[in-house]
Design an enzyme around this catalytic site. Structure first.
Site, PDB file in Angstrom:
ATOM      1  CG  ASP A 179      -1.978   1.016   1.219  1.00 35.41           C
ATOM      2  OD1 ASP A 179      -2.149   1.665   0.166  1.00 35.41           O
ATOM      3  OD2 ASP A 179      -2.635   1.201   2.244  1.00 35.41           O
ATOM      4  CG  ASP A 228      -3.157   3.690  -2.985  1.00 33.77           C
ATOM      5  OD1 ASP A 228      -4.183   3.003  -3.150  1.00 33.77           O
ATOM      6  OD2 ASP A 228      -2.926   4.337  -1.955  1.00 33.77           O
ATOM      7  CD  GLU A 229      -5.409  -1.221  -1.023  1.00 38.36           C
ATOM      8  OE1 GLU A 229      -5.699  -2.302  -0.489  1.00 38.36           O
ATOM      9  OE2 GLU A 229      -6.234  -0.313  -1.238  1.00 38.36           O
TER      10      GLU A 229
HETATM   11 MG   LIG Z   1      -2.561   3.999   0.231  1.00 42.40          MG
END
Ligand SMILES: [Mg+2]
Length: 370
Positions: free
Chosen positions: A11, A114-115
Site C-alpha cells: 500500500d 495504490d494497492e
Molecule cells: Mg494507500
C-alpha cells in the site's frame, strides 16, 4: 508452515499527496489538501485526500473542503496548500509502481490505484525471511526509481497481509507468521480488522467485546446470537487464519450495479455523494437478498458531455456489509471526482461476487439502470 502461501500486500503511503509533493517539490511538513477549490472557506466541494501533516489537523478524505479550511486555512490566513490534483500524474506513477511489484509475483492483483496483492510463495521458495528481504528490496526500488514511499504486509492470507501493511505505516514492513496469530490478535482492537466498521464495533463494544481475542473467547455460537451466523463464522475464520489466500488477476464479470442519472447536471458534490451512498445501500440490499457478497467496489462517474470514468478498489475478503461498501464508495468518489466538473450520472457496482455455483448463471444479467 511450509504448506501455507506467502501473501504480500503493498500500500503506497498517502499516495496522491506524495505524488503531488514530488511533482511540485512541496515541503512534506506543510499540510497539503487535494480537492475542490476551497474558495476561502466557502467552497461546496470536498476533500479528495491529504498528506500526513494535514491529517494531524483531523482533515480526512470526503470531508467538506470548507471544514478542512476551518481546521487549517491556506494563504493568506494560514500556511496549508490547497490544490486540485492531477489524475494523469497518479496513473503514470501507479503504472510504474505496479511494474516493479509484478516482477516477483507468481499471482498478482492490483486492488486499486495504490494497492496490490502479490503471491510470492514460489519466488521466495516458502521462506518467510526471504519474503521480508524481498519487501525491503521492493520498497527501496519504489523509493529510488519513483520517489514514493510504500508499506508492506506479509502473511498467509489476504486479510492478514492487509492488516499487516497498516501496522508500521508509513514506510513500514510487518510480517505475521502463521503460528503467531494468537499473539497478533491478543489485545488488538476489532476496528483494525478490514470489514469491521464503526457500527459493528459499537455493537460488539456493547457486549463488552473490544479486541479480536475477546471475540474469539466469546465463542462463535454465542456471538452468532448477537451478530448473526455469517459474521460470527467469518470473524472466527479470520482469527484462525482460514480466510482467502487466492490472488486473482482476472476481474470477475459477475456483478451487481445500479446507477442514477440526475435531472440536471450537478456541481454540488455533497448531494451527489448522498445519492451515491443511497445507491450503494440498495446494491448491498440486492446482494443480501440473493445471498451473495462481493470483493470489488466500483464507482462510476459521468460528467457533462458523457465523459465517463470508473474507479475501483477491492477488499481482502468478500463481504455484504453496507458500512464497508458505503465507506469504500465514499473514498473512491472523494479521491477521484474531478473538481469543478458537473456530474450527470453516478453509479456503483459490486463485483468479484462470491456465490454458490448454482446461482452463477443468474447473476450475469443483474444490472439495473435507474
Ligand atoms: Mg494507500
Amino acid at each position: 508452515m511450509s504448506d501455507s502461501r506467502i501473501i504480500v500486500h503493498c500500500d503506497l503511503d498517502a499516495f496522491y499527496a506524495a505524488v503531488e509533493t514530488l511533482h511540485h517539490g512541496f515541503d512534506e511538513s506543510i499540510p497539503l489538501v487535494i480537492g475542490s477549490d476551497p474558495e476561502n472557506g466557502r467552497g461546496r466541494g470536498i476533500v479528495s485526500t491529504c498528506n500526513y501533516a494535514a491529517r494531524k489537523f483531523g482533515i480526512r478524505s470526503a470531508m467538506s473542503i470548507s471544514e478542512a479550511w476551518r481546521r487549517c486555512p491556506g494563504a493568506p490566513f494560514g500556511n496549508a496548500i490547497y490544490i486540485r490534483g492531477s489524475r494523469g500524474l497518479y496513473s503514470r506513477a501507479s503504472r510504474k509502481v505496479m511494474k516493479i511489484l509484478k516482477q516477483p509475483a507468481e499471482f498478482f492483483e492490483q486492488a486499486s490505484i495504490d494497492e496490490a496483492y502479490l503471491d510470492v510463495t514460489e519466488y521466495v521458495n516458502h521462506d518467510w525471511d526471504a519474503a521480508v528481504a524481498l519487501c525491503r528490496e521492493l520498497q527501496d526500488n519504489i523509493m529510488r526509481e519513483i520517489g514514493l514511499s510504500a508499506s508492506f504486509g506479509i502473511a498467509a492470507n489476504r486479510i492478514l497481509a492487509k492488516m499487516a501493511s497498516e501496522i508500521n505505516k508509513p514506510r513500514g514492513i510487518f510480517r505475521i507468521l502463521p503460528d503467531e496469530l494468537v499473539d497478533f490478535f491478543d489485545g488488538r482492537d476489532i476496528r483494525e480488522v478490514p470489514g469491521i466498521g464503526k457500527k459493528r464495533a459499537t455493537q460488539l463494544n456493547e457486549w463488552g467485546i473490544a479486541t479480536v481475542d475477546e471475540v474469539y473467547v466469546y465463542g462463535e455460537l454465542s456471538l452468532a446470537r448477537i451478530t448473526g451466523e455469517r459474521f460470527a463464522s467469518w470473524i472466527t475464520r479470520v482469527y484462525e487464519g482460514r480466510t482467502s489466500n487466492e490472488i486473482s488477476p482476472l476481474r470477475s464479470r459477475k456483478s451487481i450495479g445500479k446507477e442514477h442519472t440526475f435531472d440536471y447536471d450537478r456541481d454540488n458534490y455533497e448531494i451527489v455523494l448522498e445519492n451515491l451512498l443511497s445507491i450503494v445501500r440498495r446494491v448491498m440490499k440486492s446482494a443480501r437478498e440473493i445471498g451473495v457478497s462481493g470483493r470489488l467496489a466500483e464507482v462510476k462517474i459521468r460528467y457533462t458531455g458523457f465523459e465517463t470514468h470508473t474507479h475501483g478498489r477491492s477488499i481482502p475478503v468478500s463481504m455484504d456489509d453496507d458500512e464497508v461498501f458505503t465507506s469504500l464508495a465514499k473514498k473512491l468518489f472523494a479521491n477521484n471526482v474531478q473538481p469543478d466538473k458537473k456530474i450527470r450520472l453516478i453509479g456503483f457496482r459490486l463485483g468479484h461476487l462470491a456465490t454458490p455455483s448454482t446461482k452463477q448463471t443468474r447473476l450475469l444479467s443483474i444490472y439495473e439502470e435507474e
